[in-house]
Scaffold this motif. Structure first.
Motif, mmCIF file in Angstrom:
data_model
loop_
_atom_site.group_PDB
_atom_site.id
_atom_site.type_symbol
_atom_site.label_atom_id
_atom_site.label_comp_id
_atom_site.label_asym_id
_atom_site.label_seq_id
_atom_site.Cartn_x
_atom_site.Cartn_y
_atom_site.Cartn_z
ATOM 1 N N LEU A 263 0.810 -1.217 0.000
ATOM 2 C CA LEU A 263 0.000 0.000 0.000
ATOM 3 C C LEU A 263 0.846 1.272 0.000
ATOM 4 O O LEU A 263 0.357 2.328 -0.386
ATOM 5 N N ASP A 264 2.094 1.167 0.394
ATOM 6 C CA ASP A 264 2.924 2.373 0.395
ATOM 7 C C ASP A 264 3.779 2.505 -0.871
ATOM 8 O O ASP A 264 4.715 3.283 -0.918
ATOM 9 N N ALA A 265 3.427 1.729 -1.914
ATOM 10 C CA ALA A 265 4.166 1.807 -3.191
ATOM 11 C C ALA A 265 3.191 2.108 -4.316
ATOM 12 O O ALA A 265 1.986 1.919 -4.171
ATOM 13 N N ASP A 266 3.706 2.572 -5.469
ATOM 14 C CA ASP A 266 2.855 2.814 -6.636
ATOM 15 C C ASP A 266 2.778 1.524 -7.438
ATOM 16 O O ASP A 266 3.691 1.160 -8.152
ATOM 17 N N GLU A 267 1.666 0.821 -7.315
ATOM 18 C CA GLU A 267 1.537 -0.498 -7.932
ATOM 19 C C GLU A 267 1.235 -0.456 -9.422
ATOM 20 O O GLU A 267 1.136 -1.481 -10.068
ATOM 21 N N PHE A 268 1.058 0.750 -9.989
ATOM 22 C CA PHE A 268 0.579 0.792 -11.376
ATOM 23 C C PHE A 268 1.595 1.407 -12.332
ATOM 24 O O PHE A 268 1.242 1.844 -13.419
ATOM 25 N N THR A 269 2.894 1.405 -11.941
ATOM 26 C CA THR A 269 3.889 2.011 -12.830
ATOM 27 C C THR A 269 4.081 1.212 -14.111
ATOM 28 O O THR A 269 4.561 1.726 -15.108
ATOM 29 N N HIS A 270 3.713 -0.084 -14.124
ATOM 30 C CA HIS A 270 3.969 -0.862 -15.334
ATOM 31 C C HIS A 270 2.833 -0.778 -16.344
ATOM 32 O O HIS A 270 2.801 -1.491 -17.336
ATOM 33 N N TRP A 271 1.875 0.139 -16.069
ATOM 34 C CA TRP A 271 0.829 0.414 -17.053
ATOM 35 C C TRP A 271 1.042 1.807 -17.612
ATOM 36 O O TRP A 271 1.555 2.678 -16.941
ATOM 37 N N SER A 272 0.556 2.001 -18.858
ATOM 38 C CA SER A 272 0.834 3.283 -19.503
ATOM 39 C C SER A 272 -0.341 4.248 -19.478
ATOM 40 O O SER A 272 -0.286 5.309 -20.028
ATOM 41 N N LYS A 273 -1.433 3.845 -18.850
ATOM 42 C CA LYS A 273 -2.468 4.846 -18.622
ATOM 43 C C LYS A 273 -3.193 4.522 -17.341
ATOM 44 O O LYS A 273 -3.293 3.377 -16.927
ATOM 45 N N ARG B 284 -10.716 -6.815 -20.891
ATOM 46 C CA ARG B 284 -9.433 -7.339 -20.449
ATOM 47 C C ARG B 284 -8.827 -6.495 -19.346
ATOM 48 O O ARG B 284 -8.060 -6.983 -18.529
ATOM 49 N N THR B 285 -9.095 -5.210 -19.315
ATOM 50 C CA THR B 285 -8.447 -4.344 -18.329
ATOM 51 C C THR B 285 -9.347 -4.033 -17.143
ATOM 52 O O THR B 285 -8.979 -3.254 -16.275
ATOM 53 N N ARG B 286 -10.515 -4.659 -17.066
ATOM 54 C CA ARG B 286 -11.414 -4.363 -15.936
ATOM 55 C C ARG B 286 -10.857 -4.852 -14.613
ATOM 56 O O ARG B 286 -11.155 -4.295 -13.574
ATOM 57 N N ARG B 287 -10.041 -5.913 -14.671
ATOM 58 C CA ARG B 287 -9.429 -6.409 -13.426
ATOM 59 C C ARG B 287 -8.554 -5.315 -12.845
ATOM 60 O O ARG B 287 -8.545 -5.053 -11.647
ATOM 61 N N LYS B 288 -7.808 -4.672 -13.713
ATOM 62 C CA LYS B 288 -6.928 -3.583 -13.261
ATOM 63 C C LYS B 288 -7.770 -2.449 -12.669
ATOM 64 O O LYS B 288 -7.360 -1.803 -11.713
ATOM 65 N N ALA B 289 -8.923 -2.210 -13.232
ATOM 66 C CA ALA B 289 -9.795 -1.153 -12.723
ATOM 67 C C ALA B 289 -10.218 -1.467 -11.292
ATOM 68 O O ALA B 289 -10.253 -0.593 -10.423
ATOM 69 N N GLU C 144 -8.583 -3.383 -9.159
ATOM 70 C CA GLU C 144 -7.397 -3.264 -8.301
ATOM 71 C C GLU C 144 -7.150 -1.806 -7.937
ATOM 72 O O GLU C 144 -6.832 -1.480 -6.795
ATOM 73 N N TRP C 145 -7.282 -0.978 -8.912
ATOM 74 C CA TRP C 145 -7.108 0.466 -8.700
ATOM 75 C C TRP C 145 -8.090 0.953 -7.648
ATOM 76 O O TRP C 145 -7.743 1.692 -6.727
ATOM 77 N N GLU C 146 -9.331 0.525 -7.773
ATOM 78 C CA GLU C 146 -10.411 0.953 -6.870
ATOM 79 C C GLU C 146 -10.121 0.485 -5.442
ATOM 80 O O GLU C 146 -10.203 1.276 -4.488
ATOM 81 N N VAL C 147 -9.765 -0.791 -5.288
ATOM 82 C CA VAL C 147 -9.531 -1.348 -3.947
ATOM 83 C C VAL C 147 -8.285 -0.719 -3.328
ATOM 84 O O VAL C 147 -8.270 -0.371 -2.142
ATOM 85 N N PHE C 148 -7.242 -0.594 -4.128
ATOM 86 C CA PHE C 148 -5.981 -0.011 -3.642
ATOM 87 C C PHE C 148 -6.256 1.348 -2.990
ATOM 88 O O PHE C 148 -5.816 1.624 -1.867
ATOM 89 N N HIS C 149 -7.004 2.162 -3.703
ATOM 90 C CA HIS C 149 -7.254 3.510 -3.182
ATOM 91 C C HIS C 149 -8.248 3.499 -2.029
ATOM 92 O O HIS C 149 -8.145 4.288 -1.094
ATOM 93 N N ALA C 150 -9.226 2.606 -2.064
ATOM 94 C CA ALA C 150 -10.228 2.534 -0.996
ATOM 95 C C ALA C 150 -9.574 2.138 0.326
ATOM 96 O O ALA C 150 -9.767 2.807 1.351
#
Lengths: 294, 351
Positions: free
Chosen positions: A226-236, A244-249, A251-257
């Motif tokens: 939680l103290d790192a940027d987990e999404f640096t390997h994506w370009s947007k 295909r990218t909804r899983r990432k969506a 993850e993004w939501e839970v990470f921030h929540a």
């Protein structure tokens, strides 16, 4: 007629990084991990992999946090130095998404090329693709042990369920039981096996008409700090674009929540009793209840 | 309109089967049944049998070959395609295909002759999107024998390539369209598909799952590798070579720079088309005696001969008479059947 892999040179003509497919060697599972800056996760990830695999190849892509040294240390601690190969891939590799789409698949900067080069060093009967942040549970390690004899007379694709775990501290982590991802992670090392380019990332291809086997539900989990940027390997940042990218969506939501103290539906807060790291707690068979009782 | 009617056209060996097949594997609908695969396309043609039958029938009626170098062939095919029965048939068929689908792929070697007809028939239920595959004519022209078993001199094949590319472009001007260069397909097929999908707003591209993408990747056909021939190997006339090279260069540049719809490109292609018609007319009039000797009594379809007026009138009249005769025979047969009159002309119900 299925495509078969061929030796090839990259667009940039760098001969030291040609792709040459060797003859198969000994052993059932060769694990291949492509990593960048995973020094924090590897002490949790590698021990289980060393126990389950016959050989381990770690391809480092420009880490500056001591990842290669940590990997070598863990290999030594596990008595696995003779089964461990550390490789370096010193090129910028396009990130998943539009960057990847715009990169020719035979460029040294392509994810596709990177994967082909990495796996061209794997000689076991099966390729085991793994990430530097995925932890095998105790039940997962047992499954691999069973597979070694179950697959003796058979070629198959092994699919593994995976759940994200957001680590807050040594004592607290959050498991998203609502976000199960099932993907093939293990497949036969045959001439029909290699990587091709898909729209957002690389895509493994393999012999047709093989059976698919699914490992148990609590086989592994993926660490997200939680103290790192987990999404640096994506370009947007926006992942809502495709199925295909909804899983990432999610993850993004839970990470921030959870970072903001909220607990979305399906997310469990796990607290260690205090005598062990919360990751070790999650590795135990009892933790399977969080995903089995969904 | 969300529905997309995707029309994939191009010469043999230009990658049309691969491209259409990839779209099919990635989730677009190729109307079934498909044309069976064979030695020419071991991984399939990506063609609907109904479409092939429909086009073949129209071409026979128009007296036009699949690959035909005559500029006049375009009006002959347009003429038969505009017949009410043909239009209605196509409209109904398209509507049925879109009943449960939103992206339908149509591909056939004969498609370029009927693009306006597909637009008219399709636009009530879908947005027509035209994709042309472009490959250098040296990779298309065969040594005396085409993939379709015909025997045409490389001069004739080169001319028909020029004819199809120039008029195919003209017939889709102003439409939603894209050009895919074979080189792009060879280098990075997924990128080529993604780029043209973005250009034409084809939303199916968001849906394919890994298994579908694997299927699409497996369609690459090693037999389409470059042959590395030179023009002298094929004995093509230098005026045709010059024109073919210019047509290819203009389209290739337009495709690479995404300028196919720009005015300067349209002007350049119009000029090339005029030069082609002039060259073809010159060749046809010069060879008039040979044509007459070989096809005595048959319609030539040449605009030069049509300028004579009377000959064209006789040709058209003969065609109309033959068509009327066939229709009358069918009508009489159907009437007899309905009223129960047997073949000998007597009622089967007595009396």
């Amino acid at each position: 007629m299925t495509l078969t892999r061929k030796d090839f040179i990259n667009l940039e003509q760098l001969r030291d990084f040609e792709v040459r497919w060797p003859d198969p060697g000994e052993g059932m599972f060769t694990a291949v991990l492509r990593v960048k800056n995973e020094s924090r996760s590897l002490p949790w990830v590698l021990p289980g992999v060393f126990r389950a695999a016959d050989d381990v190849i770690l391809v480092d892509n420009g880490s500056d946090d001591g990842t290669p040294e940590i990997a070598q240390r863990v290999a030594k601690e596990q008595g696995a130095e003779d089964r461990f190969l550390l490789l370096e891939y010193p090129f910028d590799v396009s990130r998943c998404g539009t960057e990847h789409l715009g990169t020719p698949p035979n460029s040294i900067h392509s994810l596709t090329y990177f994967y082909n080069w990495a796996f061209s060093h794997a000689r076991g009967r099966y390729w085991w693709k793994w990430d530097g942040d995925m932890v095998l549970t105790e039940a997962g390690e047992r499954s691999f042990d069973e597979l070694k004899w179950q697959l003796e007379g058979l070629d198959a694709i092994i699919t593994i369920p995976r759940y994200p775990v957001y680590v807050e501290s040594e004592d607290v982590a959050y498991l998203d039981s609502d976000m199960r991802n099932r993907e093939p992670w293990i497949w036969p090392n045959r001439k029909e096996s290699f990587f091709v380019k898909s729209f957002e990332w690389e895509l493994p291809v393999w012999p047709k008409d093989l059976p698919y086997f699914l490992l148990p539900e609590w086989t592994c989990f993926e660490l997200k700090w939680l103290d790192a940027d987990e999404f640096t390997h994506w370009s947007k940042s926006s992942f809502e674009g495709t199925i295909r990218t909804r899983r990432k969506a999610r993850e993004w939501e839970v990470f921030h929540a959870v970072s903001e103290g909220e607990l979305p539906f399906g997310v469990h807060r796990i607290e260690s009793p205090g005598d062990k790291h919360v990751i070790d707690v999650l590795r135990e068979p009892a933790s399977a209840r969080y995903v089995l009782d969904r | 309109m969300y529905n997309r009617l995707i029309l994939v056209a191009g010469s043999p060996r230009s990658g049309t089967s691969l491209f259409a097949g990839m779209l099919g594997a990635l989730g677009c609908h190729i109307p079934q049944p498909e044309v069976a695969r064979d030695d020419r396309a071991p991984k399939g043609f990506g063609e609907s049998q109904w479409v092939v039958n429909y086009h073949s029938k129209l071409l026979r009626r128009a007296g036009v070959e699949t690959w035909d170098a005559r500029p006049a062939a375009w009006s002959q095919t347009a003429d038969v395609a505009r017949e009410q029965s043909a239009e209605r048939q196509l409209q109904r068929w398209i509507a049925a295909e879109f009943d449960t689908r939103d992206h339908v792929v149509i591909k056939d070697a004969r498609l370029h002759w009927f693009l306006p007809a597909w637009r008219r028939a399709g636009e009530t239920v879908a947005t027509p999107c035209f994709i042309t595959l472009l490959r250098h004519p040296l990779e298309i022209v065969e040594d005396k024998k085409t993939p379709y078993g015909e025997r045409w001199h490389p001069n004739a094949q080169t001319a028909s390539w020029i004819n199809s590319m120039l008029y195919g472009e003209r017939s889709t001007r102003g439409d939603r369209r894209g050009l895919v260069r074979y080189e792009e397909l060879e280098d990075d097929a997924m990128l080529a598909v993604a780029q043209v999908s973005e250009r034409l707003d084809l939303s199916f591209i968001e849906r394919p799952m890994p298994a579908q993408m694997r299927e699409a990747t497996n369609l690459a056909d090693p037999s389409l590798k470059p042959r590395r021939l030179k023009w002298p190997d094929l004995e093509v006339n230098e005026r045709l070579v010059e024109l073919a090279e210019e047509v290819f260069a203009t389209l290739d540049r337009a495709g690479r720079d995404d300028e196919l719809d720009e005015k300067p490109v349209a002007s350049a292609l119009d000029d090339l088309r005029k030069r082609y018609v002039d060259l073809y007319t010159f060749s046809e009039t010069t060879a008039q005696f040979s044509i007459a000797a070989k096809q005595r009594g048959a319609p030539s379809g040449s605009p030069a001969i049509a300028r004579d007026g009377s000959l064209l009138t006789r040709d058209m009249a003969r065609k109309v008479m033959e068509r009327t005769k066939r229709k009358s025979k069918r009508t009489i047969y159907q009437l007899r059947k309905r009223s129960g009159i047997a073949a000998g002309g007597r009622s089967q119900e007595g009396g």
